[in-house]
Scaffold this active site. Structure first.
Site: not given
Length: 258
Positions: A74, A106, A127, A136, A144
């Site tokens: 990252r 993200h 983004n 998150n 996700e």
């Protein structure tokens, strides 16, 4: 000859943009909220908001070929395709976790495109949003993961995700640009089989708990649209829109929700 070359390059550019749009969006990329620039890239299309400094929406397609690559780093960078005063820079996030308990979240997950040559594009700050660490690292990442698990079974999924601004959440303590941190987020997951589209939509707040179940946040696409001002699937016919966008739980079982 020069004019012919310029025309050819223009046509080629338009063709590539159209192809990218088709690959990233299902039934057209979202419309509405004309407060910034739309950027089409190989792995996603986003609509930046020059006032909030974050993307109003990002659209992408996850396939078995885009994910399951090696672990990626990252390395945060400002978006080179945006004016500097329309986006944030890495230093703006200094002390964000320590003071307001947020991660660099993200919108397009890095893990969903780790097997692509353009995975670094997910680390551009257009983004990224300041996302509560509990959200998150809790229900958001589990959703996700559920998307990738279903894709891993041989399915392609389209996703549209973005922020919501329904109440004041916080400010980045070191940012030198005016900005508005989202109060929550939506994510719409869609699957097309022939002429049939199944979809599940989710809305999660920045106040979400780390152990919250993302399955309990399912809503209709109609609700997402009414609360954001975005038309998610602009190319649907009226009959398709009524059927697909008013329903809830379309992909619930595929995403591990009972």
């Amino acid at each position: 000859m020069k004019s012919f070359i310029n025309i050819s390059l223009t046509l080629t550019s338009l063709l590539l943009a159209s192809t990218a749009n088709a690959a990233n969006c299902l039934e057209g990329c979202p419309t509405g909220l004309n407060n910034g620039k739309t950027i089409e890239r190989s792995i996603y299309t986003l609509k930046n908001n020059r006032y909030t400094k974050f993307a109003d929406w990002v659209a992408y397609q996850v396939t078995p070929n885009t994910m399951s690559g090696p672990s990626r780093s990252r390395s945060w960078k400002s978006d080179p395709d945006l004016y500097s005063h329309h986006t944030l820079e890495p230093s703006d996030y200094t002390d964000a976790y320590a003071t307001i308990n947020t991660d660099r979240g993200h919108q397009v997950p890095l893990a969903s495109f780790s097997n692509t040559a353009d995975w670094r594009l997910t680390n551009l700050l257009s983004n990224i949003t300041p996302q509560s660490s509990a959200l998150n690292q809790g229900p958001w990442v589990r959703l996700e993961t559920a998307v990738r698990n279903h894709v891993d079974d041989g399915n392609n999924l389209y996703v549209v995700t973005g922020p919501m601004y329904e109440y004041y959440f916080a400010d980045l303590p070191r940012a030198n640009e005016n900005h508005t941190i989202p109060s929550g987020y939506f994510k719409i997951v869609m699957k097309q089989s022939g002429n049939t589209i199944k979809a599940s939509a989710f809305i999660m707040q920045q106040s979400a708990g780390r152990r919250d179940n993302f399955c309990n946040t399912q809503v209709s696409i109609d609700e997402v649209e009414s609360r954001t001002g975005i038309n998610v699937l602009p190319n649907l016919t009226s009959n398709q829109e009524q059927t697909i966008e008013s329903s809830v739980f379309g992909l619930a079982s595929e995403l591990g929700c009972n």
